[in-house]
Design a protein around this motif. Sequence first.
Motif, PDB file in Angstrom:
ATOM      1  N   ALA A  32       9.129  30.887  67.241  1.00 54.27           N
ATOM      2  CA  ALA A  32      10.449  31.524  67.285  1.00 54.27           C
ATOM      3  C   ALA A  32      10.561  32.594  66.208  1.00 54.27           C
ATOM      4  O   ALA A  32      11.638  32.865  65.720  1.00 54.27           O
ATOM      5  CB  ALA A  32      11.533  30.458  67.134  1.00 54.27           C
ATOM      6  N   GLY A  33       9.443  33.179  65.839  1.00 56.32           N
ATOM      7  CA  GLY A  33       9.469  34.274  64.880  1.00 56.32           C
ATOM      8  C   GLY A  33       8.850  33.927  63.534  1.00 56.32           C
ATOM      9  O   GLY A  33       8.797  32.771  63.142  1.00 56.32           O
ATOM     10  N   VAL A  34       8.370  34.952  62.858  1.00 58.71           N
ATOM     11  CA  VAL A  34       7.752  34.811  61.546  1.00 58.71           C
ATOM     12  C   VAL A  34       8.647  35.468  60.506  1.00 58.71           C
ATOM     13  O   VAL A  34       9.171  36.559  60.723  1.00 58.71           O
ATOM     14  CB  VAL A  34       6.343  35.458  61.515  1.00 58.71           C
ATOM     15  N   THR A  35       8.827  34.794  59.388  1.00 55.96           N
ATOM     16  CA  THR A  35       9.592  35.324  58.262  1.00 55.96           C
ATOM     17  C   THR A  35       8.613  35.696  57.161  1.00 55.96           C
ATOM     18  O   THR A  35       7.684  34.943  56.871  1.00 55.96           O
ATOM     19  CB  THR A  35      10.589  34.274  57.738  1.00 55.96           C
ATOM     20  N   ARG A  36       8.839  36.837  56.556  1.00 56.96           N
ATOM     21  CA  ARG A  36       7.992  37.311  55.458  1.00 56.96           C
ATOM     22  C   ARG A  36       8.893  37.620  54.270  1.00 56.96           C
ATOM     23  O   ARG A  36       9.793  38.449  54.361  1.00 56.96           O
ATOM     24  CB  ARG A  36       7.228  38.558  55.881  1.00 56.96           C
ATOM     25  N   ILE A  37       8.644  36.920  53.169  1.00 55.65           N
ATOM     26  CA  ILE A  37       9.426  37.112  51.950  1.00 55.65           C
ATOM     27  C   ILE A  37       8.493  37.690  50.887  1.00 55.65           C
ATOM     28  O   ILE A  37       7.450  37.114  50.589  1.00 55.65           O
ATOM     29  CB  ILE A  37      10.052  35.790  51.484  1.00 55.65           C
ATOM     30  N   VAL A  38       8.873  38.835  50.350  1.00 53.88           N
ATOM     31  CA  VAL A  38       8.055  39.528  49.351  1.00 53.88           C
ATOM     32  C   VAL A  38       8.824  39.589  48.037  1.00 53.88           C
ATOM     33  O   VAL A  38       9.972  40.026  48.007  1.00 53.88           O
ATOM     34  CB  VAL A  38       7.690  40.953  49.818  1.00 53.88           C
ATOM     35  N   SER A  39       8.175  39.147  46.965  1.00 52.85           N
ATOM     36  CA  SER A  39       8.755  39.195  45.618  1.00 52.85           C
ATOM     37  C   SER A  39       7.793  39.958  44.727  1.00 52.85           C
ATOM     38  O   SER A  39       6.590  39.706  44.741  1.00 52.85           O
ATOM     39  CB  SER A  39       8.960  37.784  45.073  1.00 52.85           C
ATOM     40  N   VAL A  40       8.337  40.895  43.956  1.00 53.18           N
ATOM     41  CA  VAL A  40       7.509  41.808  43.167  1.00 53.18           C
ATOM     42  C   VAL A  40       8.004  41.829  41.729  1.00 53.18           C
ATOM     43  O   VAL A  40       9.207  41.802  41.476  1.00 53.18           O
ATOM     44  CB  VAL A  40       7.582  43.238  43.760  1.00 53.18           C
ATOM     45  N   VAL A  41       7.053  41.912  40.792  1.00 50.12           N
ATOM     46  CA  VAL A  41       7.411  42.035  39.382  1.00 50.12           C
ATOM     47  C   VAL A  41       6.265  42.725  38.638  1.00 50.12           C
ATOM     48  O   VAL A  41       5.101  42.588  39.013  1.00 50.12           O
ATOM     49  CB  VAL A  41       7.726  40.651  38.758  1.00 50.12           C
ATOM     50  N   ASP A  42       6.613  43.495  37.627  1.00 49.98           N
ATOM     51  CA  ASP A  42       5.607  44.073  36.731  1.00 49.98           C
ATOM     52  C   ASP A  42       5.564  43.220  35.476  1.00 49.98           C
ATOM     53  O   ASP A  42       6.609  42.865  34.910  1.00 49.98           O
ATOM     54  CB  ASP A  42       5.949  45.525  36.385  1.00 49.98           C
ATOM     55  N   ILE A  43       4.347  42.882  35.056  1.00 53.46           N
ATOM     56  CA  ILE A  43       4.133  41.965  33.933  1.00 53.46           C
ATOM     57  C   ILE A  43       3.288  42.663  32.883  1.00 53.46           C
ATOM     58  O   ILE A  43       2.243  43.240  33.204  1.00 53.46           O
ATOM     59  CB  ILE A  43       3.432  40.672  34.413  1.00 53.46           C
ATOM     60  N   ALA A  44       3.708  42.581  31.644  1.00 49.32           N
ATOM     61  CA  ALA A  44       2.996  43.231  30.539  1.00 49.32           C
ATOM     62  C   ALA A  44       1.824  42.362  30.075  1.00 49.32           C
ATOM     63  O   ALA A  44       1.749  41.931  28.920  1.00 49.32           O
ATOM     64  CB  ALA A  44       3.960  43.511  29.381  1.00 49.32           C
TER      65      ALA A  44
END
Length: 182
Positions: A32-44
Amino acid sequence: MERSTSRAWKRWVGAALVVAVLVGALFVPMPAGVTRIVSVVDIARPPAEVYAYVTTPAKWPLWHPSSLAVSGDAGHSLNVGETVGEDFLVAGRRGRATWRVTAREPDRLWRIAGQINGRDAGIVSYSVAPIAGGGTHFVREFEYEAHSLLFAFLNAVTLRRQIEEESAQAVRQLKANLEREG
């Protein structure tokens, strides 16, 4: 009178059958469908350090709010084919998943596929890339399939939003933990 009672009874039975079929359809296993969750961060921190940290399952409960505990040989960066168990609390639901590493490109990409009770639970991918100043651009992707219309409905109404919030919190905590350690 008898004839109208018979018609009313047939209408009631027909309506009950329609409702039963519709309710039953909510639970029938079907894509019944695919969900895509994207989380992004820049790390020092350098990409190699970020990669080693996120691909070591024993570290997951330190930064991901959904990860309650891990079991198995989890104290190192896992290689393709290795598995680990994870107790989780995602969007208010507790469970246990088994994750298997399906892709590994050191200091670049790592992917795991999960199962819960023998059923596909989703795919998590971590990618790291260097950024100016010696830091890391980190991307976490979580893809999962709705296996029924009921799950698709719940996902649209509440689950996706909760999972997005937990994922965003996870990468914020990852950044804080790694930058604090450095």
